[in-house]
Design a protein around this motif. Sequence first.
Motif, short mmCIF file in Angstrom:
data_model
loop_
_atom_site.label_atom_id
_atom_site.label_comp_id
_atom_site.label_asym_id
_atom_site.label_seq_id
_atom_site.Cartn_x
_atom_site.Cartn_y
_atom_site.Cartn_z
N SER A 27 -45.29 18.24 1.55
CA SER A 27 -44.12 18.51 2.39
C SER A 27 -42.80 18.37 1.63
O SER A 27 -41.87 19.16 1.84
CB SER A 27 -44.09 17.56 3.60
OG SER A 27 -42.98 17.87 4.40
N LEU A 28 -42.72 17.38 0.73
CA LEU A 28 -41.46 17.17 0.01
C LEU A 28 -41.39 18.15 -1.16
O LEU A 28 -41.78 17.84 -2.28
CB LEU A 28 -41.35 15.72 -0.50
CG LEU A 28 -39.95 15.39 -1.03
CD1 LEU A 28 -38.95 15.24 0.11
CD2 LEU A 28 -39.94 14.14 -1.88
N SER A 29 -40.89 19.34 -0.86
CA SER A 29 -40.75 20.35 -1.91
C SER A 29 -39.77 21.42 -1.46
O SER A 29 -39.26 21.38 -0.34
CB SER A 29 -42.11 20.99 -2.24
OG SER A 29 -41.99 21.79 -3.41
N LYS A 31 -35.31 18.97 1.76
CA LYS A 31 -35.63 18.55 3.13
C LYS A 31 -37.12 18.78 3.37
O LYS A 31 -37.61 19.89 3.14
CB LYS A 31 -34.79 19.36 4.12
CG LYS A 31 -35.01 19.00 5.57
CD LYS A 31 -33.96 19.70 6.45
CE LYS A 31 -34.39 19.75 7.92
NZ LYS A 31 -34.66 18.44 8.50
N PRO A 32 -37.84 17.75 3.80
CA PRO A 32 -39.30 17.91 3.95
C PRO A 32 -39.64 19.18 4.73
O PRO A 32 -39.04 19.48 5.77
CB PRO A 32 -39.70 16.66 4.72
CG PRO A 32 -38.69 15.63 4.31
CD PRO A 32 -37.40 16.40 4.15
N LEU A 33 -40.63 19.91 4.22
CA LEU A 33 -40.90 21.24 4.78
C LEU A 33 -41.44 21.18 6.20
O LEU A 33 -41.20 22.10 6.98
CB LEU A 33 -41.85 22.00 3.85
CG LEU A 33 -41.23 22.27 2.47
CD1 LEU A 33 -42.25 22.92 1.53
CD2 LEU A 33 -39.98 23.16 2.58
N HIS A 34 -42.14 20.08 6.55
CA HIS A 34 -42.66 20.03 7.93
C HIS A 34 -41.53 19.86 8.94
O HIS A 34 -41.76 20.01 10.13
CB HIS A 34 -43.71 18.91 8.08
CG HIS A 34 -43.15 17.53 8.08
ND1 HIS A 34 -42.80 16.85 6.94
CD2 HIS A 34 -42.86 16.68 9.12
CE1 HIS A 34 -42.34 15.66 7.26
NE2 HIS A 34 -42.34 15.53 8.56
N THR A 35 -40.30 19.55 8.46
CA THR A 35 -39.16 19.44 9.37
C THR A 35 -38.30 20.72 9.36
O THR A 35 -37.25 20.76 9.98
CB THR A 35 -38.26 18.23 9.01
OG1 THR A 35 -37.61 18.50 7.75
CG2 THR A 35 -39.07 16.95 8.90
#
Length: 379
Positions: free
Chosen positions: A82-84, A325-329
């Motif tokens: 997610s962090l990408s 910004k974390p991708l799941h957000t």
Amino acid sequence: MKKIWLSPPHLSGNELQKIQQVFQENWVAPVGPQISEFEAKISSCLESKDHHVVALNSGTSALHLALKLFNIGKDDVVICQSLSFAASVNPVLYEGACPIFVDSEKETYNLSPYFLEEAIKSQIKKGKKPKAIIVVHIYGMPYKVDEIHRISAEYEIPIIEDAAEALGSRYKNRPCGSFGDLAVFSFNGNKIITTSAGGALVCQDQIKKNKAIFWATQSKENEDFYLHKEIGYNYRMSNVLAAIGLSQIDVLEERVQKKREIQQFYASFLNDIEGCGIFNEFSSEYKSNHWLSILEIDPEKAQISPLELMNKLAERTIESRRIWKPLHTQPIFAEFDFYGNGVAEEIFENGLCLPSGTAMTTTELDFIKTEILNILKHG
Ligand SMILES: *Cc1c(COP(=O)(O)O)cnc(C)c1O
């Protein structure tokens, strides 16, 4: 003071000469000797003959072809860090597949082995065994290679290693980009070396390399007329840009050295400040290229948030940036599953990327130091 950018291109000085040669020989095309030479040089950075490199027009297209090589298509599940940057995952959507997001661990900021395994088990229970894992060496910091690859082997799910930010980084003294079943580099203008825009796919065998080149050059069948049986793409690197890459790859080691010095410089005055610290390797098995230096801020103790610091630096012509910004957000990925407990979001809330350009002078670095200290002490 001229504006100080986050991570601008840093030329070696030999680029124009290499480009001139290309012009003289008229290889101004997405084909030519410089492409093969550049591929050979990237391959030699990986320190083994088993790596077959394909030069492409971006890291994003390299990721797309990696997914295609694993035959990932509609509704297939792909595990993603997610962090990408969104480019790590957008190609999953190009293929109509389904990204499943996994949190980070604090020590490397990368894929959490614990939540990776949770995600795999949960998806298998739902009858949707993941077909690949996209794992990132974020900001150049190697992920927990042994642990992640042990899980990949146990569940027999191949790894796509996103080394876009990690050319020159090492784990247990092996180069990043050499670990995945497939791996990806980027040579965008902001990366540690640049071809202006460009990328590469690292394959473990010549068959995969040939297939990637076939797709990247419009899937032309070997016939005496234009015959197409598969969807093609125009993803090959321009030979002019490969010439730029050749003069950049020669200075890679210098660039890594300088990035590491910049990170040390920030640590030398920020680690002593209440509520501040510079992101660092947690063990000597990890050697980051420190593509970007990251300041970790505890807003209460430091009495300033990353956003406030970023805005104050901008007033002083110094560019800094929030963490990915974390991708799941992200709205575009909101509908997909996430496994984690808030680590990526915490890293995002408390981190700031500091100027990390390798062409910065000591005067510029001292200016940044003075301004950061002024802001932290006097607001
Ligand atoms: C830059 C980057 C990419 C994409 O590379 P491009 O060459 O810009 O397409 C992919 N993943 C990560 C982590 C990146 O930083």
